[in-house]
Write a protein that holds these residues in place. Structure first.
Motif, mmCIF file in Angstrom:
data_model
loop_
_atom_site.group_PDB
_atom_site.id
_atom_site.type_symbol
_atom_site.label_atom_id
_atom_site.label_comp_id
_atom_site.label_asym_id
_atom_site.label_seq_id
_atom_site.Cartn_x
_atom_site.Cartn_y
_atom_site.Cartn_z
ATOM 1 N N LEU A 155 -11.452 49.235 63.637
ATOM 2 C CA LEU A 155 -11.356 48.009 64.441
ATOM 3 C C LEU A 155 -11.104 48.313 65.911
ATOM 4 O O LEU A 155 -10.936 47.388 66.717
ATOM 5 C CB LEU A 155 -10.219 47.126 63.906
ATOM 6 C CG LEU A 155 -10.371 46.585 62.479
ATOM 7 C CD1 LEU A 155 -9.092 45.876 62.043
ATOM 8 C CD2 LEU A 155 -11.562 45.642 62.386
ATOM 9 N N GLY A 156 -11.043 49.587 66.251
ATOM 10 C CA GLY A 156 -10.780 49.973 67.634
ATOM 11 C C GLY A 156 -9.320 49.918 68.015
ATOM 12 O O GLY A 156 -8.981 49.829 69.197
ATOM 13 N N VAL A 157 -8.436 49.981 67.008
ATOM 14 C CA VAL A 157 -6.992 49.906 67.237
ATOM 15 C C VAL A 157 -6.379 51.291 67.060
ATOM 16 O O VAL A 157 -6.640 51.947 66.045
ATOM 17 C CB VAL A 157 -6.324 48.925 66.250
ATOM 18 C CG1 VAL A 157 -4.816 48.906 66.440
ATOM 19 C CG2 VAL A 157 -6.899 47.526 66.426
ATOM 20 N N PRO A 158 -5.584 51.770 68.022
ATOM 21 C CA PRO A 158 -4.901 53.064 67.839
ATOM 22 C C PRO A 158 -4.043 53.023 66.577
ATOM 23 O O PRO A 158 -3.261 52.094 66.385
ATOM 24 C CB PRO A 158 -4.035 53.203 69.097
ATOM 25 C CG PRO A 158 -4.682 52.312 70.103
ATOM 26 C CD PRO A 158 -5.260 51.168 69.335
ATOM 27 N N ALA A 159 -4.197 54.004 65.712
ATOM 28 C CA ALA A 159 -3.457 54.006 64.453
ATOM 29 C C ALA A 159 -3.055 55.423 64.086
ATOM 30 O O ALA A 159 -3.806 56.380 64.315
ATOM 31 C CB ALA A 159 -4.297 53.393 63.334
ATOM 32 N N VAL A 160 -1.872 55.543 63.522
ATOM 33 C CA VAL A 160 -1.363 56.825 63.072
ATOM 34 C C VAL A 160 -0.687 56.602 61.722
ATOM 35 O O VAL A 160 -0.241 55.495 61.430
ATOM 36 C CB VAL A 160 -0.359 57.417 64.093
ATOM 37 C CG1 VAL A 160 0.893 56.562 64.170
ATOM 38 C CG2 VAL A 160 -0.033 58.857 63.781
ATOM 39 N N ALA A 161 -0.658 57.650 60.903
ATOM 40 C CA ALA A 161 -0.038 57.529 59.583
ATOM 41 C C ALA A 161 1.023 58.605 59.409
ATOM 42 O O ALA A 161 0.883 59.722 59.890
ATOM 43 C CB ALA A 161 -1.089 57.655 58.480
ATOM 44 N N GLY A 162 2.088 58.227 58.729
ATOM 45 C CA GLY A 162 3.144 59.172 58.393
ATOM 46 C C GLY A 162 3.270 59.241 56.883
ATOM 47 O O GLY A 162 3.401 58.205 56.231
ATOM 48 N N ILE A 163 3.205 60.433 56.319
ATOM 49 C CA ILE A 163 3.312 60.610 54.881
ATOM 50 C C ILE A 163 4.711 61.120 54.560
ATOM 51 O O ILE A 163 5.082 62.239 54.941
ATOM 52 C CB ILE A 163 2.255 61.596 54.353
ATOM 53 C CG1 ILE A 163 0.847 61.100 54.717
ATOM 54 C CG2 ILE A 163 2.383 61.768 52.852
ATOM 55 C CD1 ILE A 163 0.514 59.744 54.149
ATOM 56 N N SER A 164 5.479 60.314 53.846
ATOM 57 C CA SER A 164 6.865 60.671 53.580
ATOM 58 C C SER A 164 7.005 61.689 52.460
ATOM 59 O O SER A 164 8.044 62.339 52.344
ATOM 60 C CB SER A 164 7.662 59.408 53.227
ATOM 61 O OG SER A 164 7.177 58.810 52.032
ATOM 62 N N ALA A 165 5.978 61.801 51.600
ATOM 63 C CA ALA A 165 5.970 62.784 50.509
ATOM 64 C C ALA A 165 7.208 62.638 49.617
ATOM 65 O O ALA A 165 7.390 61.614 48.985
ATOM 66 C CB ALA A 165 5.846 64.193 51.075
ATOM 67 N N ASP A 166 8.096 63.635 49.634
ATOM 68 C CA ASP A 166 9.250 63.611 48.735
ATOM 69 C C ASP A 166 10.424 62.796 49.277
ATOM 70 O O ASP A 166 11.449 62.680 48.608
ATOM 71 C CB ASP A 166 9.739 65.048 48.478
ATOM 72 C CG ASP A 166 8.711 65.870 47.725
ATOM 73 O OD1 ASP A 166 7.905 65.264 46.992
ATOM 74 O OD2 ASP A 166 8.684 67.095 47.876
ATOM 75 N N ILE A 167 10.263 62.245 50.472
ATOM 76 C CA ILE A 167 11.343 61.487 51.095
ATOM 77 C C ILE A 167 11.094 59.996 50.900
ATOM 78 O O ILE A 167 9.944 59.534 50.904
ATOM 79 C CB ILE A 167 11.435 61.812 52.598
ATOM 80 C CG1 ILE A 167 11.603 63.319 52.810
ATOM 81 C CG2 ILE A 167 12.569 61.056 53.263
ATOM 82 C CD1 ILE A 167 11.529 63.744 54.258
ATOM 83 N N CYS A 168 12.145 59.227 50.725
ATOM 84 C CA CYS A 168 12.021 57.769 50.653
ATOM 85 C C CYS A 168 11.292 57.280 51.909
ATOM 86 O O CYS A 168 11.667 57.645 53.028
ATOM 87 C CB CYS A 168 13.410 57.131 50.567
ATOM 88 S SG CYS A 168 13.427 55.365 50.951
#
Length: 261
Positions: free
Chosen positions: A80-93
């Motif tokens: 959509l042309g929106v700056p986006a980032v993802a954080g993967i918590s994995a083993d953390i809540c």
């Protein structure tokens, strides 16, 4: 020529800094909006419509998605042309993970000059909420779930400023009123928005609410609305063996009552 261009860039940069210093209200237009809720309730779909509506109103958005396993949702917003980032918590809540990264997420969005920072998080246990007092906190609820579902969402719902009911096209008006009553029993002060995330119905009202929500200039001095649950037992740090001999730290044990006969 190169020197002239370099000098021109310096002048433009100084002018930009001067304008930003003179116009302190520019920084105060920033706001951070939290979208929380159980898995598969439609958080990403609703948020996709919202950022598009706000863009039509002249507001730029940035999105941070906190998840446990996959980061594919960030591509939905980038498309959509929106700056986006993802954080993967994995083993953390994921809620603990989000709170631990708020300063970095804020700096990332601030560096892109965004007017609104949206944070979509994967709430799992329903025991806590990563919402802070400076955030505009929202909770997304599946309207097709049991009418008892709102009562099991905990601080994620009870501490929310607004509630979004999704999949409202799949229930009757009477059923919608029952769900709204259940939401009001948990959080009577929250604004409730009924949204069809597939067609975009109801998103305009939600977007106007977010647009007029209070702005914040910084996360400094912010505090959580609700305390996080303890997460310091032996299983939190990788223990896999089952049994009391292997349990350390903050451990909760059940109390069993005698059968009434």
């Amino acid at each position: 020529m190169l020197g002239e261009c370099g000098e021109g860039r310096k002048i433009c940069r100084r002018a930009h800094i001067l304008r930003r210093t003179e116009n302190e209200s520019e920084a105060l237009m920033r706001k951070i909006v939290l979208f929380s809720g159980s898995s598969a309730v439609g958080k990403t779909a609703v948020l996709s419509w919202v950022v598009d509506c706000l863009r039509e109103r002249g507001l730029s958005s940035a999105v941070c998605k906190i998840d446990c396993v996959s980061d594919e949702d960030k591509e939905t917003f980038r498309a959509l042309g929106v700056p986006a980032v993802a954080g993967i918590s994995a083993d953390i809540c994921p809620d603990h993970y989000l709170v631990s990264n708020i300063p970095e997420i804020w700096s990332w969005a601030d560096g892109r000059g965004s007017d609104v920072l949206f944070v979509e998080t994967a709430g799992l246990c329903n025991r806590c909420s990563p919402a802070t007092r400076s955030m505009v906190a929202g909770c997304v609820v599946d309207a097709t779930a049991s009418c008892k579902a709102p009562g099991h969402l905990g601080p994620m719902l009870s501490q929310a400023d607004f509630v979004v009911l999704t999949k409202v096209d799949m229930i009757s008006q009477a059923e919608r009123e029952i769900v709204c009553r259940a939401v009001a029993d948990v959080n009577p002060g929250a604004e409730v928005f009924a949204v069809d995330a597939l067609a975009g119905y109801g998103v305009q009202a939600l977007s106007r609410y977010i647009e007029t929500a209070p702005a914040v200039g910084t996360y400094e001095g912010d505090v959580l609305r609700h305390a996080m649950p303890a997460g310091v037992c032996s299983y939190c740090v990788g223990e896999c063996r089952v049994g009391s001999a292997f349990q350390q730290g903050v451990v909760g044990k059940m109390e069993f009552e005698e059968d009434a006969r």
